[in-house]
Enzyme design. Sequence first.
Site, PDB file in Angstrom:
ATOM      1  N   CYS A   1       0.814  -1.224   0.000  1.00 21.84           N
ATOM      2  CA  CYS A   1       0.000   0.000   0.000  1.00 21.84           C
ATOM      3  C   CYS A   1       0.848   1.275   0.000  1.00 21.84           C
ATOM      4  O   CYS A   1       0.316   2.369  -0.166  1.00 21.84           O
ATOM      5  CB  CYS A   1      -0.962  -0.009   1.180  1.00 21.84           C
ATOM      6  SG  CYS A   1      -2.135  -1.366   1.088  1.00 21.84           S
TER       7      CYS A   1
ATOM      8  N   HIS B   1      -2.881   7.135   3.152  1.00 24.45           N
ATOM      9  CA  HIS B   1      -3.352   5.904   2.499  1.00 24.45           C
ATOM     10  C   HIS B   1      -4.713   5.560   3.090  1.00 24.45           C
ATOM     11  O   HIS B   1      -4.896   5.539   4.309  1.00 24.45           O
ATOM     12  CB  HIS B   1      -2.348   4.771   2.739  1.00 24.45           C
ATOM     13  CG  HIS B   1      -2.915   3.420   2.478  1.00 24.45           C
ATOM     14  ND1 HIS B   1      -3.553   3.100   1.295  1.00 24.45           N
ATOM     15  CD2 HIS B   1      -2.965   2.296   3.243  1.00 24.45           C
ATOM     16  CE1 HIS B   1      -3.957   1.843   1.353  1.00 24.45           C
ATOM     17  NE2 HIS B   1      -3.621   1.328   2.525  1.00 24.45           N
TER      18      HIS B   1
ATOM     19  N   ASN C   1     -10.353   0.193   0.807  1.00 25.21           N
ATOM     20  CA  ASN C   1      -8.897   0.263   0.738  1.00 25.21           C
ATOM     21  C   ASN C   1      -8.471  -0.295  -0.626  1.00 25.21           C
ATOM     22  O   ASN C   1      -8.601  -1.492  -0.877  1.00 25.21           O
ATOM     23  CB  ASN C   1      -8.311  -0.568   1.887  1.00 25.21           C
ATOM     24  CG  ASN C   1      -6.798  -0.592   1.900  1.00 25.21           C
ATOM     25  OD1 ASN C   1      -6.144  -0.279   0.909  1.00 25.21           O
ATOM     26  ND2 ASN C   1      -6.227  -0.987   3.040  1.00 25.21           N
TER      27      ASN C   1
HETATM   28  O1  UT7 Z   1      -3.635  -1.272   3.704  1.00 27.65           O
HETATM   29  C1  UT7 Z   1      -2.585  -1.855   4.422  1.00 27.65           C
HETATM   30  C2  UT7 Z   1      -2.716  -1.522   5.852  1.00 27.65           C
HETATM   31  N1  UT7 Z   1      -3.928  -2.068   6.378  1.00 27.65           N
HETATM   32  C3  UT7 Z   1      -4.486  -1.513   7.430  1.00 27.65           C
HETATM   33  O2  UT7 Z   1      -3.993  -0.513   7.890  1.00 27.65           O
HETATM   34  C4  UT7 Z   1      -5.681  -2.176   8.043  1.00 27.65           C
HETATM   35  C5  UT7 Z   1      -5.486  -2.222   9.529  1.00 27.65           C
HETATM   36  N2  UT7 Z   1      -6.503  -2.884  10.317  1.00 27.65           N
HETATM   37  C6  UT7 Z   1      -7.825  -2.595  10.324  1.00 27.65           C
HETATM   38  O3  UT7 Z   1      -8.292  -1.801   9.555  1.00 27.65           O
HETATM   39  C7  UT7 Z   1      -8.668  -3.234  11.385  1.00 27.65           C
HETATM   40  O4  UT7 Z   1      -7.836  -3.940  12.275  1.00 27.65           O
HETATM   41  C8  UT7 Z   1      -9.740  -4.189  10.840  1.00 27.65           C
HETATM   42  C9  UT7 Z   1     -10.824  -3.406  10.126  1.00 27.65           C
HETATM   43  C10 UT7 Z   1      -9.120  -5.205   9.908  1.00 27.65           C
HETATM   44  C11 UT7 Z   1     -10.406  -4.926  11.977  1.00 27.65           C
HETATM   45  O5  UT7 Z   1     -10.954  -4.009  12.905  1.00 27.65           O
HETATM   46  P1  UT7 Z   1     -10.632  -4.159  14.453  1.00 27.65           P
HETATM   47  O6  UT7 Z   1     -11.401  -3.124  15.142  1.00 27.65           O
HETATM   48  O7  UT7 Z   1      -9.138  -4.132  14.612  1.00 27.65           O
HETATM   49  O8  UT7 Z   1     -11.234  -5.564  14.795  1.00 27.65           O
HETATM   50  P2  UT7 Z   1     -10.482  -6.853  15.364  1.00 27.65           P
HETATM   51  O9  UT7 Z   1      -9.599  -7.462  14.319  1.00 27.65           O
HETATM   52  O10 UT7 Z   1      -9.896  -6.500  16.675  1.00 27.65           O
HETATM   53  O11 UT7 Z   1     -11.714  -7.812  15.574  1.00 27.65           O
HETATM   54  C12 UT7 Z   1     -12.740  -7.527  16.532  1.00 27.65           C
HETATM   55  C13 UT7 Z   1     -13.826  -8.565  16.386  1.00 27.65           C
HETATM   56  C14 UT7 Z   1     -13.291  -9.990  16.320  1.00 27.65           C
HETATM   57  O12 UT7 Z   1     -14.176 -10.809  17.021  1.00 27.65           O
HETATM   58  P3  UT7 Z   1     -13.828 -11.289  18.522  1.00 27.65           P
HETATM   59  O13 UT7 Z   1     -12.530 -12.029  18.400  1.00 27.65           O
HETATM   60  O14 UT7 Z   1     -13.709 -10.028  19.333  1.00 27.65           O
HETATM   61  O15 UT7 Z   1     -15.002 -12.144  18.892  1.00 27.65           O
HETATM   62  C15 UT7 Z   1     -13.370 -10.321  14.858  1.00 27.65           C
HETATM   63  O16 UT7 Z   1     -13.539 -11.700  14.620  1.00 27.65           O
HETATM   64  O17 UT7 Z   1     -14.541  -8.345  15.168  1.00 27.65           O
HETATM   65  C16 UT7 Z   1     -14.615  -9.581  14.443  1.00 27.65           C
HETATM   66  N3  UT7 Z   1     -14.674  -9.264  13.019  1.00 27.65           N
HETATM   67  C17 UT7 Z   1     -15.827  -8.987  12.405  1.00 27.65           C
HETATM   68  N4  UT7 Z   1     -17.092  -8.936  12.847  1.00 27.65           N
HETATM   69  C18 UT7 Z   1     -18.056  -8.616  11.939  1.00 27.65           C
HETATM   70  C19 UT7 Z   1     -13.655  -9.166  12.125  1.00 27.65           C
HETATM   71  N5  UT7 Z   1     -14.139  -8.841  10.935  1.00 27.65           N
HETATM   72  C20 UT7 Z   1     -15.480  -8.733  11.061  1.00 27.65           C
HETATM   73  C21 UT7 Z   1     -16.532  -8.404  10.168  1.00 27.65           C
HETATM   74  N6  UT7 Z   1     -17.795  -8.345  10.664  1.00 27.65           N
HETATM   75  N7  UT7 Z   1     -16.317  -8.112   8.883  1.00 27.65           N
END
Ligand code: UT7
Length: 350
Positions: free
Chosen positions: A120, A259, A289
């Site tokens: 990215c 980004h 993204n």
């Molecule tokens: O472009 C290159 C660089 N990329 C980035 O900078 C992306 C960086 N990361 C992010 O944008 C975020 O970490 C995400 C959007 C990928 C995830 O958001 P988050 O707030 O960090 O969520 P998390 O990974 O901590 O997950 C929280 C919960 C989990 O469930 P449990 O373990 O708490 O029960 C996930 O399984 O949300 C769950 N989860 C979802 N729930 C509903 C993950 N994806 C989804 C989804 N819908 N699509």
Amino acid sequence: MSATAGSPTPRHAVLSAVAGWLPPCVVTNDELALRLDTDDAWIRTRTGIRRRHRAGPGQATSDLAVEAGRRAVDLDGSGAVDAVIVATTTPDRTCPATAPLVASRLGLRGVAAFDVSAVCTGFVYGLASASGLIAAGVARRVLLVGADVYSAIVDPDDRANAVIFGDGAGAVVLRAGEAAEPGAVGYFDLGSDGSHEDLIMVAAGGSRRRVPDAAGGHHFTMRGREVYRHAVTRMARSARSTLDQAGLKPRDVALFVPHQANLRILRSVADELGVPRERCATHVETAGNTGAASIPLALADIASRRDLPARRPVLLTAFGGGLTWGSCLLSWPGPRTPHHPPHQRADTPV
Ligand code: UT7
């Protein structure tokens, strides 16, 4: 290359045109929720994304890159592009690079053409590469395209990644000019940390883990929460270092273009840096993204929506797999910046 005595050939990269192209197919959060265990509220709250575009069947990165590239080359209007760089994580093939094909399809036969692979951060690395070609006198006009078709590598059943990524292409033409001109591309900060390569990767298909590989590993993986933390600190630090080089303060930034990873990340970086949120570009809401395409798409979007006066400082910052990060400060070409908006009909402001 010849120069008249007393008037050296200008060798500073200056932004000449910006264009974006998004494939017509739009995928809303509700549509994703039909096949994945997710919902519109989760996606909007955690990422700010409302919809993203998806390449059609058989549509590859070069197809998107040609659309954006053609628009940028037409706007530039010089007919004199002599190098093409494509920044991408999703090249048409592992070998050869995608840029020669894009150049050829644009009728730019015989020009220098190569890909930049910095995930990215690819567009910012590409800007630095293009500026270097111009500074070295190797090229006088460079087409730089950031293009990605993430739908080719993201597992459609991986709810964490499938909701974030979209497909698209953005392009700029940079010409040789003077450092004092509006549109001049200025200071850079680039960095990497390969000890975290496992945070964002496609495990198989390269020389380490070869295909065909019964163990799979051909899908994109990302440890989102860890990447999030790195993204905020690395982008804020890189952006600050670039401003320091230019002797500017965050309040001097007219437009901040991070980004477009996730709305929460963009806002956190702006807050940490001290740039008011209303000066932060947020194209992620309608395109998701789009990897290496996200910054040029956001620039094309801004050029079509805002009357930013000439010479106002615009700060770009990116972060991606590698890990890699990078920032660039440029002076805005002016309210009539030649541009082509990235929007398809469905892509109206949210
Ligand atoms: O472009 C290159 C660089 N990329 C980035 O900078 C992306 C960086 N990361 C992010 O944008 C975020 O970490 C995400 C959007 C990928 C995830 O958001 P988050 O707030 O960090 O969520 P998390 O990974 O901590 O997950 C929280 C919960 C989990 O469930 P449990 O373990 O708490 O029960 C996930 O399984 O949300 C769950 N989860 C979802 N729930 C509903 C993950 N994806 C989804 C989804 N819908 N699509």
